[in-house]
Motif scaffolding. Structure first.
Motif, mmCIF file in Angstrom:
data_model
loop_
_atom_site.group_PDB
_atom_site.id
_atom_site.type_symbol
_atom_site.label_atom_id
_atom_site.label_comp_id
_atom_site.label_asym_id
_atom_site.label_seq_id
_atom_site.Cartn_x
_atom_site.Cartn_y
_atom_site.Cartn_z
ATOM 1 N N GLN A 8 -23.354 19.167 -7.573
ATOM 2 C CA GLN A 8 -21.914 18.937 -7.553
ATOM 3 C C GLN A 8 -21.587 17.569 -8.149
ATOM 4 O O GLN A 8 -20.615 17.413 -8.900
ATOM 5 C CB GLN A 8 -21.383 19.017 -6.112
ATOM 6 C CG GLN A 8 -19.874 18.892 -6.005
ATOM 7 C CD GLN A 8 -19.153 19.987 -6.763
ATOM 8 O OE1 GLN A 8 -19.372 21.181 -6.539
ATOM 9 N NE2 GLN A 8 -18.297 19.596 -7.701
ATOM 10 N N ALA A 9 -22.420 16.568 -7.821
ATOM 11 C CA ALA A 9 -22.221 15.228 -8.396
ATOM 12 C C ALA A 9 -22.407 15.264 -9.907
ATOM 13 O O ALA A 9 -21.660 14.612 -10.654
ATOM 14 C CB ALA A 9 -23.185 14.237 -7.756
ATOM 15 N N ASP A 10 -23.402 16.025 -10.381
ATOM 16 C CA ASP A 10 -23.617 16.148 -11.829
ATOM 17 C C ASP A 10 -22.407 16.787 -12.510
ATOM 18 O O ASP A 10 -21.981 16.358 -13.590
ATOM 19 C CB ASP A 10 -24.869 16.983 -12.116
ATOM 20 C CG ASP A 10 -26.151 16.229 -11.822
ATOM 21 O OD1 ASP A 10 -26.088 14.994 -11.654
ATOM 22 O OD2 ASP A 10 -27.209 16.873 -11.759
ATOM 23 N N ARG A 11 -21.858 17.815 -11.893
ATOM 24 C CA ARG A 11 -20.692 18.483 -12.481
ATOM 25 C C ARG A 11 -19.493 17.547 -12.526
ATOM 26 O O ARG A 11 -18.764 17.493 -13.523
ATOM 27 C CB ARG A 11 -20.359 19.742 -11.678
ATOM 28 C CG ARG A 11 -21.401 20.848 -11.833
ATOM 29 C CD ARG A 11 -21.221 21.936 -10.808
ATOM 30 N NE ARG A 11 -22.359 22.858 -10.803
ATOM 31 C CZ ARG A 11 -22.647 23.685 -9.815
ATOM 32 N NH1 ARG A 11 -21.865 23.703 -8.741
ATOM 33 N NH2 ARG A 11 -23.695 24.478 -9.873
ATOM 34 N N ASN A 12 -19.289 16.793 -11.442
ATOM 35 C CA ASN A 12 -18.176 15.843 -11.429
ATOM 36 C C ASN A 12 -18.382 14.738 -12.469
ATOM 37 O O ASN A 12 -17.422 14.283 -13.105
ATOM 38 C CB ASN A 12 -18.011 15.234 -10.039
ATOM 39 C CG ASN A 12 -17.392 16.212 -9.055
ATOM 40 O OD1 ASN A 12 -16.826 17.230 -9.442
ATOM 41 N ND2 ASN A 12 -17.514 15.920 -7.777
ATOM 42 N N THR A 13 -19.641 14.311 -12.628
ATOM 43 C CA THR A 13 -19.929 13.296 -13.644
ATOM 44 C C THR A 13 -19.650 13.845 -15.039
ATOM 45 O O THR A 13 -19.112 13.144 -15.904
ATOM 46 C CB THR A 13 -21.397 12.854 -13.545
ATOM 47 O OG1 THR A 13 -21.627 12.302 -12.243
ATOM 48 C CG2 THR A 13 -21.737 11.803 -14.587
ATOM 49 N N TYR A 14 -20.026 15.114 -15.255
ATOM 50 C CA TYR A 14 -19.752 15.742 -16.544
ATOM 51 C C TYR A 14 -18.243 15.851 -16.778
ATOM 52 O O TYR A 14 -17.746 15.534 -17.867
ATOM 53 C CB TYR A 14 -20.402 17.126 -16.586
ATOM 54 C CG TYR A 14 -20.124 17.898 -17.854
ATOM 55 C CD1 TYR A 14 -20.740 17.539 -19.052
ATOM 56 C CD2 TYR A 14 -19.251 18.967 -17.857
ATOM 57 C CE1 TYR A 14 -20.475 18.237 -20.226
ATOM 58 C CE2 TYR A 14 -18.982 19.677 -19.018
ATOM 59 C CZ TYR A 14 -19.603 19.308 -20.203
ATOM 60 O OH TYR A 14 -19.334 19.993 -21.358
ATOM 61 N N LEU A 15 -17.514 16.268 -15.755
ATOM 62 C CA LEU A 15 -16.060 16.358 -15.876
ATOM 63 C C LEU A 15 -15.469 14.988 -16.211
ATOM 64 O O LEU A 15 -14.594 14.860 -17.079
ATOM 65 C CB LEU A 15 -15.447 16.880 -14.572
ATOM 66 C CG LEU A 15 -15.666 18.360 -14.239
ATOM 67 C CD1 LEU A 15 -15.100 18.668 -12.859
ATOM 68 C CD2 LEU A 15 -15.024 19.255 -15.284
ATOM 69 N N LYS A 16 -15.928 13.958 -15.506
ATOM 70 C CA LYS A 16 -15.406 12.611 -15.744
ATOM 71 C C LYS A 16 -15.685 12.171 -17.178
ATOM 72 O O LYS A 16 -14.809 11.607 -17.847
ATOM 73 C CB LYS A 16 -16.038 11.627 -14.755
ATOM 74 C CG LYS A 16 -15.466 10.233 -14.837
ATOM 75 C CD LYS A 16 -16.222 9.270 -13.929
ATOM 76 C CE LYS A 16 -17.538 8.870 -14.558
ATOM 77 N NZ LYS A 16 -18.220 7.786 -13.820
ATOM 78 N N ALA A 17 -16.912 12.435 -17.661
ATOM 79 C CA ALA A 17 -17.270 12.038 -19.023
ATOM 80 C C ALA A 17 -16.391 12.766 -20.045
ATOM 81 O O ALA A 17 -15.950 12.172 -21.034
ATOM 82 C CB ALA A 17 -18.747 12.333 -19.282
ATOM 83 N N CYS A 18 -16.138 14.055 -19.796
ATOM 84 C CA CYS A 18 -15.305 14.824 -20.724
ATOM 85 C C CYS A 18 -13.858 14.345 -20.692
ATOM 86 O O CYS A 18 -13.202 14.229 -21.746
ATOM 87 C CB CYS A 18 -15.375 16.310 -20.383
ATOM 88 S SG CYS A 18 -16.999 17.052 -20.671
ATOM 89 N N ILE A 19 -13.341 14.078 -19.497
ATOM 90 C CA ILE A 19 -11.961 13.584 -19.382
ATOM 91 C C ILE A 19 -11.834 12.234 -20.080
ATOM 92 O O ILE A 19 -10.851 11.970 -20.789
ATOM 93 C CB ILE A 19 -11.553 13.491 -17.900
ATOM 94 C CG1 ILE A 19 -11.426 14.911 -17.306
ATOM 95 C CG2 ILE A 19 -10.235 12.739 -17.745
ATOM 96 C CD1 ILE A 19 -11.267 14.935 -15.806
ATOM 97 N N ASP A 20 -12.828 11.363 -19.919
ATOM 98 C CA ASP A 20 -12.809 10.063 -20.603
ATOM 99 C C ASP A 20 -12.753 10.256 -22.115
ATOM 100 O O ASP A 20 -11.996 9.564 -22.822
ATOM 101 C CB ASP A 20 -14.054 9.254 -20.236
ATOM 102 C CG ASP A 20 -13.974 8.657 -18.845
ATOM 103 O OD1 ASP A 20 -12.974 8.910 -18.143
ATOM 104 O OD2 ASP A 20 -14.917 7.945 -18.443
#
Length: 444
Positions: free
Chosen positions: A276-288
């Motif tokens: 779940q942390a990996d997915r949130n990190t991926y989402l954050k990177a994409c949003i950035d």
């Protein structure tokens, strides 16, 4: 219309599978490195045990291992990127570096290993010399050489008969010694299952031929269980270290696990947090990446109140006093809203605690309302850009622009300072009014 917008983000199944595979590669690579370090450490500490001459080298070895394990945790943590190629490269760097850390530990441990083994050899030689001196002293007490000779001949004859008649017993004794050695290693291992340890202790109290034969049948399974538990423990320790470094809360585990299934269940629970942390990190990177594409080139991670637990990001331009606030919940909900940044985005420190306050009426509110209208067209483009990263964006709520949504993000320290000043000013005013009233009454 473009007040705050709430949507549900979902990463495509293929990307989720790729992230899970990369996480698995990194975890197992670090676990292999951890096992190499701890196995060599335990082997050398066993050799140093009970040998005072090796204490200094053993202490240095412990420090070296602790540094290597800390480096493994700090430098081999996997964080997904917006581009899958970069995520793959990061995973490869983690596993390569983990192996390099284990290699370096083994190289640096060699001189210490030589010192420990040399100290052990010298201590053993000194002990043997003392035993031999004691034998000589005992032999000197024999007054008659012939008696000694007869005793020696008789001894040799007896031993010859014993070897000739009891060769099978000698072989059984050697086998029992090997079984005993393996059983002792299992008893000393922290990864031996409790049930196996109890059985070993009960059986080895009086290790006769029959007990040795029974243990010889059980030892392979016990050793396999201990090895599997060691693998699970290494993975669990790395997962806990990762989550702790990211500030992700998780329940503490018992000191030991009763069964392999219990340890596997613990790892599965931690792995769910990790993924779940990996997915949130991926989402954050994409949003950035998407925000940077639309000109919001400066990003800050901030903390809000407890009612808004999740990932909060502020996006802005270098010289603007307006920006965007993005909130991604642990469940994947995304909220985007226009936010005033009175001091500019660069005045916000990464990780700062922020509060959302109503914007002052007048020119400030008008400016933020205009930004809300402009954000309407941009939002649809943001959704398209996220889709290019494999992120579906199901809109749940769209609010029309309104003065009620004209809010500013300010540091909690500034808000508290202003509140304290206002309270102090109010109290001073009240004291002045009371004083004026008293004076008026006295004059009357």
């Amino acid at each position: 219309m473009s007040g705050p917008k709430t949507s549900q983000l979902e990463i495509e199944r293929m990307i989720r599978a790729q992230l899970e595979a990369l996480r698995s590669d990194v975890d197992h690579g670090r676990a292999r490195a951890r096992r190499r370090i701890t196995a060599l450490l335990n082997e050398l500490l066993d050799e140093a045990e009970g040998c005072a001459e090796a204490d200094e080298a053993a202490a240095s070895l412990r420090q070296l291992a602790a540094a290597a394990l800390a480096q493994l945790t700090a430098e081999c943590a996997f964080m997904p990127a917006a581009a899958m190629a970069e995520s793959t490269a990061r995973a490869e760097r983690c596993t390569t570096l983990a192996a390099a850390i284990a290699d370096a530990f083994e190289r640096e441990a060699r001189p210490l290993a030589e010192r420990i083994r040399r100290a052990r050899t010298q201590a053993t030689a000194a002990s043997d010399a003392r035993d031999f001196a004691a034998l000589l002293a005992e032999a000197a007490k024999e007054s008659a050489t012939t008696a000694a000779v007869k005793a020696a001949r008789s001894f040799m004859a007896d031993e010859h008969c014993k070897i000739a008649d009891d060769s099978d017993a000698s072989i059984a004794h050697d086998q029992a010694q090997e079984v005993s050695r393996r059983a002792l290693a299992l008893i000393a291992s922290p990864c031996t299952l409790p049930a196996d340890r109890v059985l070993l202790l009960e059986t080895t109290r009086e290790l006769g031929p029959e007990a040795a034969a029974q243990l010889a049948l059980l030892l392979p399974t016990m050793e396999s269980n201990a090895a599997a538990m060691a693998d699970l423990v290494a993975l669990i320790e790395d997962a806990e270290a990762d989550l702790g470094a990211q500030g992700i809360p998780f329940a503490a585990a018992p000191g030991t696990f009763a069964t392999l299934e219990e340890a596997a269940g613990r790892l599965e629970a931690l792995r769910a947090f990790q993924l779940q942390a990996d997915r949130n990190t991926y989402l954050k990177a994409c949003i950035d990446a998407v925000m940077a594409h639309h000109g919001y080139t400066i990003a800050r991670s901030v903390t809000m109140g407890r009612d808004l637990m999740g990932t909060h990001r502020l996006f802005g331009r270098a010289d603007a006093t307006e920006g965007l606030h993005a909130f991604v919940s642990d469940a994947g909900d995304l909220m985007l809203q226009v936010a005033g940044l009175p001091e500019g985005i660069e005045a916000v420190a990464d990780g700062e605690i922020m509060a959302m306050e109503p914007a002052p009426a007048g020119t400030r509110t008008e400016r933020l309302l205009a930004d809300q209208h402009d954000f309407c067209a941009v939002y649809d483009e943001i959704a398209d850009d996220l889709a290019a990263f494999g992120i579906t964006n199901a809109v749940r709520y769209k609010a029309a622009p309104g003065a009620v949504f004209c809010r500013e993000m300010r540091t909690v320290a500034d808000v508290e300072a202003e509140t304290a000043t206002a309270i102090a000013t109010n109290q001073t005013g009240q004291r002045k009014r009371r004083h004026s009233g008293n004076a008026a009454r006295e004059m009357s």
